[in-house]
Write a protein that holds these residues in place. Sequence first.
Motif, PDB file in Angstrom:
ATOM      1  N   VAL A 178       0.350   4.089   1.087  1.00 12.48           N
ATOM      2  CA  VAL A 178       0.330   4.889   2.310  1.00 12.48           C
ATOM      3  C   VAL A 178       1.027   4.160   3.463  1.00 12.48           C
ATOM      4  CG1 VAL A 178      -1.732   6.184   1.660  1.00 12.48           C
ATOM      5  CG2 VAL A 178      -1.963   4.075   3.004  1.00 12.48           C
ATOM      6  N   HIS A 230       3.751  11.393  -1.260  1.00  9.89           N
ATOM      7  CA  HIS A 230       3.053  11.163   0.011  1.00  9.89           C
ATOM      8  C   HIS A 230       3.976  11.329   1.210  1.00  9.89           C
ATOM      9  CE1 HIS A 230      -0.018   9.615   2.671  1.00  9.89           C
ATOM     10  NE2 HIS A 230       0.762   8.619   3.075  1.00  9.89           N
ATOM     11  N   ASP A 273       0.841  -1.193   0.000  1.00 11.29           N
ATOM     12  CA  ASP A 273       0.000   0.000   0.000  1.00 11.29           C
ATOM     13  C   ASP A 273       0.873   1.239   0.000  1.00 11.29           C
ATOM     14  OD1 ASP A 273      -2.045   1.818   0.188  1.00 11.29           O
ATOM     15  OD2 ASP A 273      -2.975   0.925   1.955  1.00 11.29           O
ATOM     16  N   SER A 281      -5.903   5.438  -0.545  1.00  8.86           N
ATOM     17  CA  SER A 281      -4.932   5.082  -1.581  1.00  8.86           C
ATOM     18  C   SER A 281      -5.588   4.452  -2.805  1.00  8.86           C
ATOM     19  CB  SER A 281      -3.883   4.118  -1.012  1.00  8.86           C
ATOM     20  OG  SER A 281      -4.491   2.949  -0.492  1.00  8.86           O
TER      21      SER A 281
END
Length: 326
Positions: A10, A133, A8, A103
Amino acid sequence: MRIEVWADVVCPWMYIGKRRLERALAGRGGEPVEVVWRPYRIDPTAPAEATPRAGLLTDPDAREALRECAPGLTPEENRDRVADEARAEGLGPRWGAVWRASSHDAHRLIALALDAGGARLQDAVVEAVLRAHFVEGFDISDREVLGRISDGAGFPSGGALLDDGAGEEQVRELLLRGKAMGVRTSPTYVAAGLALAGAQPAESIAALLRDAEAAGEPRRLPEEVERLRHAEALLDVRDPLGALTLLRPLLAGHGDDPNVRLLAARAYYASAQLGRARGILEQLVADAPDDAYARLLLGRTLERQGLPAEAAPHLRMAAAMVPDYG
């Protein structure tokens, strides 16, 4: 050889793990390795509109979730530990996400990049999203931000594709396939049927690649068979709606296959769609009266519908054919 990384964007360990994977690849010989990035969601409840991460550490539910990610550490201690690991991989000096962002659209962009330009373009998009990010402090759930990221990574059509809804079904199916495969951690590296969970040291990733090269690529199953197996695996982990999502194309193209129909009936039964389950099971029993399992499931479906008299003959016959069903 291909290595798939389920992760992922994030998740800070994804960025750390990406650097470790790059070091593992730089230090090896052997056959070329293609890296493909696949989606995973560590925070599927993230709001559609991003919120500042500063408030997370004061939110009791968020703090409890963070403790589960790093048992034995407070959220503040874990944040400092991750920042130290990131600096060690050259990702500093400024580090840390500013936004709690969904995301989903970023994963769509990453999947679309692979389709449009292959693994190299996808890797460039992944790197740009992670940097935006974690280093630049942008909100990667914002379509305009993703459009700029896509342009800068050499994928100028990416923003328009997102606006058109491209990649929605693809990402949702990939998330389900990852779940069916047993992916539970970001990142998880998968090569030649072997898996390594977590942002492991480069040496461990290199060992995985050596083992995968020695094992050779497993025989590729037809797409329909793989889809059926993944749907069955989702049923095993109690996700019947996910199983039905993967079964949808099979029902459309292979709806007369008894294996597809029986698995769909199981998923309908498990998701309390009893009318649909009953319709399929009655036809299966009519086509194959000696199918004990279909009879058993039909009997149980009728029982759940409050029809014990209609259920009883099927349950008795199923038990007569397979005593364990009694």
